[in-house]
Design a protein around this motif. Structure first.
Motif, PDB file in Angstrom:
ATOM      1  N   ASP A 204     -22.298  49.595  43.274  1.00  0.00           N
ATOM      2  CA  ASP A 204     -21.079  50.057  42.609  1.00  0.00           C
ATOM      3  C   ASP A 204     -19.914  49.200  43.087  1.00  0.00           C
ATOM      4  O   ASP A 204     -19.968  48.575  44.144  1.00  0.00           O
ATOM      5  CB  ASP A 204     -20.811  51.543  42.853  1.00  0.00           C
ATOM      6  N   GLN A 205     -18.887  49.155  42.265  1.00  0.00           N
ATOM      7  CA  GLN A 205     -17.700  48.376  42.602  1.00  0.00           C
ATOM      8  C   GLN A 205     -16.508  49.005  41.901  1.00  0.00           C
ATOM      9  O   GLN A 205     -16.600  49.421  40.744  1.00  0.00           O
ATOM     10  CB  GLN A 205     -17.862  46.917  42.175  1.00  0.00           C
ATOM     11  N   THR A 206     -15.405  49.063  42.611  1.00  0.00           N
ATOM     12  CA  THR A 206     -14.166  49.609  42.063  1.00  0.00           C
ATOM     13  C   THR A 206     -13.110  48.516  42.080  1.00  0.00           C
ATOM     14  O   THR A 206     -12.899  47.863  43.104  1.00  0.00           O
ATOM     15  CB  THR A 206     -13.693  50.813  42.893  1.00  0.00           C
ATOM     16  N   LEU A 207     -12.473  48.323  40.937  1.00  0.00           N
ATOM     17  CA  LEU A 207     -11.393  47.344  40.839  1.00  0.00           C
ATOM     18  C   LEU A 207     -10.058  48.078  40.886  1.00  0.00           C
ATOM     19  O   LEU A 207      -9.796  48.958  40.059  1.00  0.00           O
ATOM     20  CB  LEU A 207     -11.488  46.562  39.530  1.00  0.00           C
ATOM     21  N   PRO A 208      -9.209  47.755  41.841  1.00  0.00           N
ATOM     22  CA  PRO A 208      -7.898  48.405  41.876  1.00  0.00           C
ATOM     23  C   PRO A 208      -7.019  47.883  40.744  1.00  0.00           C
ATOM     24  O   PRO A 208      -7.107  46.722  40.351  1.00  0.00           O
ATOM     25  CB  PRO A 208      -7.348  48.013  43.248  1.00  0.00           C
ATOM     26  N   PHE A 209      -6.220  48.761  40.226  1.00  0.00           N
ATOM     27  CA  PHE A 209      -5.293  48.381  39.166  1.00  0.00           C
ATOM     28  C   PHE A 209      -3.887  48.542  39.708  1.00  0.00           C
ATOM     29  O   PHE A 209      -3.664  48.505  40.912  1.00  0.00           O
ATOM     30  CB  PHE A 209      -5.571  49.250  37.929  1.00  0.00           C
ATOM     31  N   PHE A 210      -2.909  48.745  38.849  1.00  0.00           N
ATOM     32  CA  PHE A 210      -1.522  48.828  39.307  1.00  0.00           C
ATOM     33  C   PHE A 210      -1.307  49.980  40.274  1.00  0.00           C
ATOM     34  O   PHE A 210      -0.629  49.845  41.273  1.00  0.00           O
ATOM     35  CB  PHE A 210      -0.567  48.985  38.114  1.00  0.00           C
ATOM     36  N   THR A 211      -1.881  51.099  39.959  1.00  0.00           N
ATOM     37  CA  THR A 211      -1.669  52.271  40.801  1.00  0.00           C
ATOM     38  C   THR A 211      -3.001  52.746  41.360  1.00  0.00           C
ATOM     39  O   THR A 211      -4.067  52.323  40.936  1.00  0.00           O
ATOM     40  CB  THR A 211      -1.037  53.421  39.990  1.00  0.00           C
ATOM     41  N   GLN A 212      -2.901  53.663  42.276  1.00  0.00           N
ATOM     42  CA  GLN A 212      -4.097  54.224  42.892  1.00  0.00           C
ATOM     43  C   GLN A 212      -4.819  55.171  41.932  1.00  0.00           C
ATOM     44  O   GLN A 212      -6.011  55.388  42.044  1.00  0.00           O
ATOM     45  CB  GLN A 212      -3.691  54.959  44.164  1.00  0.00           C
ATOM     46  N   PHE A 213      -4.102  55.715  40.963  1.00  0.00           N
ATOM     47  CA  PHE A 213      -4.677  56.707  40.062  1.00  0.00           C
ATOM     48  C   PHE A 213      -5.410  56.081  38.878  1.00  0.00           C
ATOM     49  O   PHE A 213      -6.134  56.758  38.170  1.00  0.00           O
ATOM     50  CB  PHE A 213      -3.583  57.644  39.546  1.00  0.00           C
ATOM     51  N   PHE A 214      -5.210  54.808  38.668  1.00  0.00           N
ATOM     52  CA  PHE A 214      -5.824  54.142  37.520  1.00  0.00           C
ATOM     53  C   PHE A 214      -6.680  52.991  38.038  1.00  0.00           C
ATOM     54  O   PHE A 214      -6.158  51.956  38.444  1.00  0.00           O
ATOM     55  CB  PHE A 214      -4.721  53.636  36.582  1.00  0.00           C
ATOM     56  N   GLN A 215      -8.003  53.195  38.049  1.00  0.00           N
ATOM     57  CA  GLN A 215      -8.919  52.188  38.581  1.00  0.00           C
ATOM     58  C   GLN A 215     -10.093  52.016  37.631  1.00  0.00           C
ATOM     59  O   GLN A 215     -10.472  52.943  36.919  1.00  0.00           O
ATOM     60  CB  GLN A 215      -9.449  52.609  39.955  1.00  0.00           C
ATOM     61  N   PHE A 216     -10.669  50.824  37.662  1.00  0.00           N
ATOM     62  CA  PHE A 216     -11.888  50.552  36.909  1.00  0.00           C
ATOM     63  C   PHE A 216     -13.057  50.589  37.885  1.00  0.00           C
ATOM     64  O   PHE A 216     -12.978  50.026  38.964  1.00  0.00           O
ATOM     65  CB  PHE A 216     -11.823  49.186  36.225  1.00  0.00           C
ATOM     66  N   GLN A 217     -14.117  51.246  37.462  1.00  0.00           N
ATOM     67  CA  GLN A 217     -15.267  51.394  38.346  1.00  0.00           C
ATOM     68  C   GLN A 217     -16.546  51.088  37.572  1.00  0.00           C
ATOM     69  O   GLN A 217     -16.697  51.479  36.416  1.00  0.00           O
ATOM     70  CB  GLN A 217     -15.335  52.814  38.906  1.00  0.00           C
ATOM     71  N   ALA A 218     -17.458  50.401  38.237  1.00  0.00           N
ATOM     72  CA  ALA A 218     -18.798  50.154  37.689  1.00  0.00           C
ATOM     73  C   ALA A 218     -19.804  50.649  38.719  1.00  0.00           C
ATOM     74  O   ALA A 218     -19.719  50.307  39.898  1.00  0.00           O
ATOM     75  CB  ALA A 218     -19.008  48.674  37.415  1.00  0.00           C
ATOM     76  N   SER A 219     -20.737  51.468  38.280  1.00  0.00           N
ATOM     77  CA  SER A 219     -21.752  52.013  39.171  1.00  0.00           C
ATOM     78  C   SER A 219     -23.095  52.013  38.450  1.00  0.00           C
ATOM     79  O   SER A 219     -23.148  52.012  37.219  1.00  0.00           O
ATOM     80  CB  SER A 219     -21.368  53.436  39.584  1.00  0.00           C
ATOM     81  N   TYR A 220     -24.157  52.032  39.231  1.00  0.00           N
ATOM     82  CA  TYR A 220     -25.485  51.988  38.615  1.00  0.00           C
ATOM     83  C   TYR A 220     -25.736  53.217  37.749  1.00  0.00           C
ATOM     84  O   TYR A 220     -26.429  53.147  36.739  1.00  0.00           O
ATOM     85  CB  TYR A 220     -26.578  51.858  39.684  1.00  0.00           C
ATOM     86  N   ASP A 221     -25.164  54.363  38.120  1.00  0.00           N
ATOM     87  CA  ASP A 221     -25.429  55.579  37.353  1.00  0.00           C
ATOM     88  C   ASP A 221     -24.600  55.675  36.075  1.00  0.00           C
ATOM     89  O   ASP A 221     -24.727  56.642  35.328  1.00  0.00           O
ATOM     90  CB  ASP A 221     -25.260  56.826  38.222  1.00  0.00           C
ATOM     91  N   ASP A 222     -23.787  54.658  35.799  1.00  0.00           N
ATOM     92  CA  ASP A 222     -23.106  54.591  34.506  1.00  0.00           C
ATOM     93  C   ASP A 222     -24.070  54.164  33.401  1.00  0.00           C
ATOM     94  O   ASP A 222     -23.808  54.414  32.227  1.00  0.00           O
ATOM     95  CB  ASP A 222     -21.941  53.598  34.558  1.00  0.00           C
ATOM     96  N   LEU A 223     -25.141  53.519  33.781  1.00  0.00           N
ATOM     97  CA  LEU A 223     -26.106  52.994  32.811  1.00  0.00           C
ATOM     98  C   LEU A 223     -27.457  53.689  32.997  1.00  0.00           C
ATOM     99  O   LEU A 223     -28.051  53.617  34.076  1.00  0.00           O
ATOM    100  CB  LEU A 223     -26.274  51.483  32.999  1.00  0.00           C
ATOM    101  N   PRO A 224     -27.968  54.361  31.976  1.00  0.00           N
ATOM    102  CA  PRO A 224     -29.264  55.052  32.105  1.00  0.00           C
ATOM    103  C   PRO A 224     -30.421  54.107  32.438  1.00  0.00           C
ATOM    104  O   PRO A 224     -31.382  54.512  33.088  1.00  0.00           O
ATOM    105  CB  PRO A 224     -29.476  55.699  30.735  1.00  0.00           C
ATOM    106  N   THR A 225     -30.319  52.863  32.023  1.00  0.00           N
ATOM    107  CA  THR A 225     -31.379  51.902  32.337  1.00  0.00           C
ATOM    108  C   THR A 225     -31.461  51.657  33.836  1.00  0.00           C
ATOM    109  O   THR A 225     -32.555  51.565  34.396  1.00  0.00           O
ATOM    110  CB  THR A 225     -31.119  50.578  31.600  1.00  0.00           C
ATOM    111  N   PHE A 226     -30.319  51.558  34.484  1.00  0.00           N
ATOM    112  CA  PHE A 226     -30.324  51.374  35.934  1.00  0.00           C
ATOM    113  C   PHE A 226     -30.798  52.636  36.652  1.00  0.00           C
ATOM    114  O   PHE A 226     -31.428  52.556  37.708  1.00  0.00           O
ATOM    115  CB  PHE A 226     -28.944  50.955  36.434  1.00  0.00           C
ATOM    116  N   GLN A 227     -30.498  53.806  36.092  1.00  0.00           N
ATOM    117  CA  GLN A 227     -31.027  55.047  36.667  1.00  0.00           C
ATOM    118  C   GLN A 227     -32.550  55.062  36.578  1.00  0.00           C
ATOM    119  O   GLN A 227     -33.235  55.433  37.535  1.00  0.00           O
ATOM    120  CB  GLN A 227     -30.447  56.262  35.942  1.00  0.00           C
TER     121      GLN A 227
END
Length: 197
Positions: free
Chosen positions: A62-85
């Motif tokens: 998983d990886q989280t990309l910080p954006f302008f504020t702490q409340f708005f972030q982009f995140q990619a994780s294995y459990d976002d994709l059923p194929t990776f699950q």
């Protein structure tokens, strides 16, 4: 003319034991089958490590990309994709099977000419190889999509932004293909050990 054959009266065991042995057996107990069984155990341990590494690596991707504020972030994780699950579950099942198959591999070392454990291993290794290959093939399709995107569907690749995520996912897929190769080699070894000789 009479044909007379003289048979000596001495038929003791000492006289019989002096005859040369023509076909003395030089067969070593176990022979090459025992060597194959030991090699099978070593490869099986290697397959456990690679399958478990693939499942653990993908499961922690998983990886989280910080954006302008702490409340708005982009995140990619294995459990976002059923194929990776599916990949994580399948590789965990394969590694669990490989751990449970170790006693049968040890039995094949102790009894190298027994066909029962070898036949069971060859059938179950084939099932594990099928599951491993299905998971790896599905995951490599998603990793390729994440790397390159799809211009026909106007999907952009995300690996420019989520580099660590893509590297870990790619590493897990490579480990799963190594495990598939080891499983294929285990099937060949079991088939050779089942050969009559």
């Amino acid at each position: 003319m009479s044909a007379r054959v003289d048979i000596p009266a001495d038929t003791s065991a000492a006289a019989k034991g002096t005859a040369p042995l023509i076909a003395a057996s030089t067969h070593v107990k176990g022979g090459y089958k025992k060597g194959l069984a030991i090699f099978d155990l070593v490869l099986r341990l290697g397959a456990v490590v690679t399958a478990l590494a693939a499942a653990a690596t993908m499961g922690t991707t998983d990886q989280t990309l910080p954006f302008f504020t702490q409340f708005f972030q982009f995140q990619a994780s294995y459990d976002d994709l059923p194929t990776f699950q599916f990949f994580v579950i399948a590789m965990a099942i394969v590694s669990g099977y490989l751990v449970l198959s170790l006693p049968f591999s040890i039995v094949a070392i102790i009894r190298p000419h027994a066909t029962g454990p070898r036949l069971l291993l060859i059938i179950l290794d084939t099932v594990a190889l099928t599951l491993n290959t299905a998971a790896a093939a599905a995951a490599v399709a998603i990793v390729d999509l994440a790397q390159n995107g799809n211009s026909s569907a106007n999907w952009l690749g995300i690996c420019q932004q989520f580099g660590d995520f893509c590297q870990k996912a790619s590493g897990a897929v490579v480990a799963s293909f190594i495990a598939a190769g080891v499983l294929l080699f285990l099937i060949v070894i079991s088939a050779l050990a089942l050969r009559k000789r």
